[in-house]
Design an enzyme around this catalytic site. Structure first.
Site, mmCIF file in Angstrom:
data_model
loop_
_atom_site.group_PDB
_atom_site.id
_atom_site.type_symbol
_atom_site.label_atom_id
_atom_site.label_comp_id
_atom_site.label_asym_id
_atom_site.label_seq_id
_atom_site.Cartn_x
_atom_site.Cartn_y
_atom_site.Cartn_z
ATOM 1 N N SER A 183 0.274 4.450 -10.481
ATOM 2 C CA SER A 183 0.983 3.822 -9.360
ATOM 3 C C SER A 183 0.351 3.964 -7.982
ATOM 4 C CB SER A 183 2.407 4.361 -9.293
ATOM 5 O OG SER A 183 3.197 3.676 -10.224
ATOM 6 N N SER A 237 3.678 1.326 -8.979
ATOM 7 C CA SER A 237 4.923 1.239 -8.258
ATOM 8 C C SER A 237 4.794 1.396 -6.742
ATOM 9 C CB SER A 237 5.879 2.311 -8.779
ATOM 10 O OG SER A 237 5.378 3.601 -8.500
ATOM 11 N N LYS A 261 6.120 6.238 1.025
ATOM 12 C CA LYS A 261 6.832 5.645 -0.121
ATOM 13 C C LYS A 261 8.251 6.195 -0.169
ATOM 14 C CE LYS A 261 6.167 5.028 -5.145
ATOM 15 N NZ LYS A 261 5.333 5.421 -6.318
HETATM 16 N N1 GLN Z 1 3.402 1.514 -14.305
HETATM 17 C C1 GLN Z 1 3.673 2.791 -14.891
HETATM 18 C C2 GLN Z 1 5.125 2.887 -15.250
HETATM 19 O O1 GLN Z 1 5.797 1.952 -15.099
HETATM 20 C C3 GLN Z 1 3.262 3.890 -13.969
HETATM 21 C C4 GLN Z 1 4.185 4.059 -12.847
HETATM 22 C C5 GLN Z 1 3.800 5.189 -11.934
HETATM 23 O O2 GLN Z 1 2.658 5.641 -11.929
HETATM 24 N N2 GLN Z 1 4.789 5.661 -11.189
HETATM 25 O O3 GLN Z 1 5.605 3.889 -15.678
#
Ligand code: GLN
Length: 492
Positions: A182, A158, A78
């Site tokens: 995420s 994400s 990532k």
């Molecule tokens: N979807 C969540 C957010 O937007 C979690 C994102 C994540 O775990 N990085 O914050």
């Protein structure tokens, strides 16, 4: 011979050790697949030359019977992990041209163990999002489509590049991060296995910080065995991250297949949310039955604080993000506005141009909840509720060993479907944020397909540092679900 990309990570590892194929062949096979999969937009940077050089070095070691536990295995990273000398963007315009002078501890651990980096994977900007649509580099497209429908679906977020690349077999496995879901939500939406370890299991050193008290690295892989192999290499104490924990890292792979007989599985009634498709309810019930058939004891539990988890998360995470993102000012690295009058307008213009809308929204929320006069009402109160959520889980784990829930409230949705309403998007993480707030290890395992042919996942949560029990449970679910579906390769 079968394409090396069709082997699981564990099978590839064994084939490399047995010299049935070379690391260079495996790497070339993946690079060829990546080249054909441009439509998925899973990669921000492909490091083909570097990968081939690394694979040759692996082959030299393998020829001498040497090499680490991941020797010659091609992986994707990532783009939130700093990789020495390789562009690292966090999918943000503000990190344009940033080539870190150092390697993140977690990715470095993988290279130490012999893995080969194929490139850097697309994601939501600064890991803020659930659909990959906040990326400056455009959304990742889910390799899965609804039956008879060509609409582009989200791979989740994400870590959407990581989930899509794993599902489309562009890498043997990938690494992602999970601040509110995420890793687990994108895994659920792509039919892959995602593990968020206990907070402190993996070092955060060298990971672009989003919300430091919630961020954890973890693998997205095709099977629980592959995820176990990955996590063992990734995890470990790091004096450079004061929140990383000094405990021995168990052999997670050895935990797979150990009997789950007698394990107590908690089923929390509060994870039944309004508007959840009946198919997810049914799958959850199937999961309960599978664990029962495997000899587990099912225990109904109640976690009434669950309803506060998303509101608490959307105070704590933006608060930490507003502080962490203060460093992007156009001075030391990344994007700098071309036009400005003085230092202040240089900061302002750089940040206005460099951050996308979702990131700006988080910074505004975070700054608001931390500001004098609002701090007690929002941030401090959220911290107190967070502690209650933690205590509630601690109480539940006196009665159960694992908690079983759906991973996400829906299957993959179409791009654009939830972008108009941020709250709709935030609801994606309703089942996963609790695990981050309490620091628990959690995983999503693919468990079935919905009526439209899209994958659905089940989540297991365990006590802090009980990853071995988590993997035992994951393996049992995986065996019972027998998920073997693959997306049609429409992309190339
Ligand atoms: N979807 C969540 C957010 O937007 C979690 C994102 C994540 O775990 N990085 O914050």
């Amino acid at each position: 011979m079968t394409n090396p990309a069709d082997l699981t990570l564990a099978e590839l590892r064994d084939a490399l050790k047995d010299k049935k194929l070379s690391a260079l062949e495996a790497t070339d096979a993946y690079l060829a697949r990546i080249e054909k999969a441009g439509k998925l937009n899973a990669f921000i940077t492909v490091t083909a030359d570097r990968a081939r050089d690394a694979a040759r070095a692996c082959d030299a070691r393998l020829a001498k019977g040497e090499g680490g536990p991941l020797e010659g295995v091609p992986l994707g990273v990532k783009d939130l992990f700093c990789t020495e000398g390789v562009l690292t963007t966090a999918a943000s315009h503000i990190l344009d041209g940033f080539k870190p002078p150092y390697e993140s501890m977690v990715s470095g651990n993988l290279w130490r163990d012999g893995a080969v980096m194929l490139g850097k994977l697309n994601m939501d900007e600064f890991a803020m999002g659930s659909s990959n649509e906040t990326s400056f580099y455009g959304p990742v497209i889910n390799p899965w489509r609804r039956a008879g429908d060509e609409a582009a679906l989200t791979p989740g977020g994400s870590s959407g590049g990581s989930s899509a690349a794993t599902a489309a077999r562009l890498c043997a496995a990938t690494i992602g991060t999970d601040t509110g879901g995420s890793i687990r939500q994108p895994a659920a939406l792509t039919g892959t296995v995602g593990v968020k370890p206990t907070y402190g299991r993996c070092s955060r050193w060298g990971i672009v910080a989003f919300a430091s008290s919630l961020d954890q690295a973890g693998p997205i892989a095709r099977t629980s065995r592959d995820a176990a192999v990955m996590l063992r290499s990734m995890a470990g104490h790091d004096p450079k991250d004061s929140t990383s924990v000094d405990r021995p890292v168990p052999d997670y792979e050895a935990a797979l297949g150990r009997s789950v007989k007698g394990l107590r599985i908690g089923v929390p009634k509060e994870y039944r949310v309004d508007g959840m498709p009946a198919e997810i309810e049914t799958l959850w019930a199937d999961g309960v039955q599978w664990m029962k058939d495997a000899g587990c004891e099912i225990v109904d539990i109640s976690l009434p604080m669950t309803k506060y988890a998303l509101p608490v998360y959307y105070i704590v995470a933006p608060a930490e993000a507003s502080s962490n993102l203060a460093r992007y000012d156009g001075v030391k690295y990344g994007h700098r506005a071309k036009e400005f009058d003085d230092i202040l307008s240089m900061y302002e213009n750089t940040r206005a141009e460099g951050f996308g809308d979702e990131v700006k929204r988080r910074i505004l929320i975070g700054t608001y909840v931390l500001s004098a006069g609002y701090y007690d009402a929002y941030y401090l109160r959220a911290q107190k509720v967070r502690k209650k959520i933690f205590d509630e889980f601690a109480g539940a784990f006196e009665k159960v060993d694992l908690i079983l829930t759906p991973s996400a409230p829906s299957a993959a949705f179409a791009l654009g479907e939830k972008t108009a309403d941020p709250v709709q998007m935030y609801l994606n993480d309703v089942f996963t944020v609790t695990g981050n707030l309490a620091g628990l290890p959690g995983a999503s395992v693919p468990a079935g397909l919905d009526a439209q042919g899209l994958p659905l996942g089940l989540q297991l949560l365990a006590k802090p540092f009980d990853e071995e029990i988590l993997f035992k449970g994951m393996y049992a679910l995986e065996q019972a679900a027998g998920f073997t579906a693959r997306p049609d390769e429409w992309w190339g």
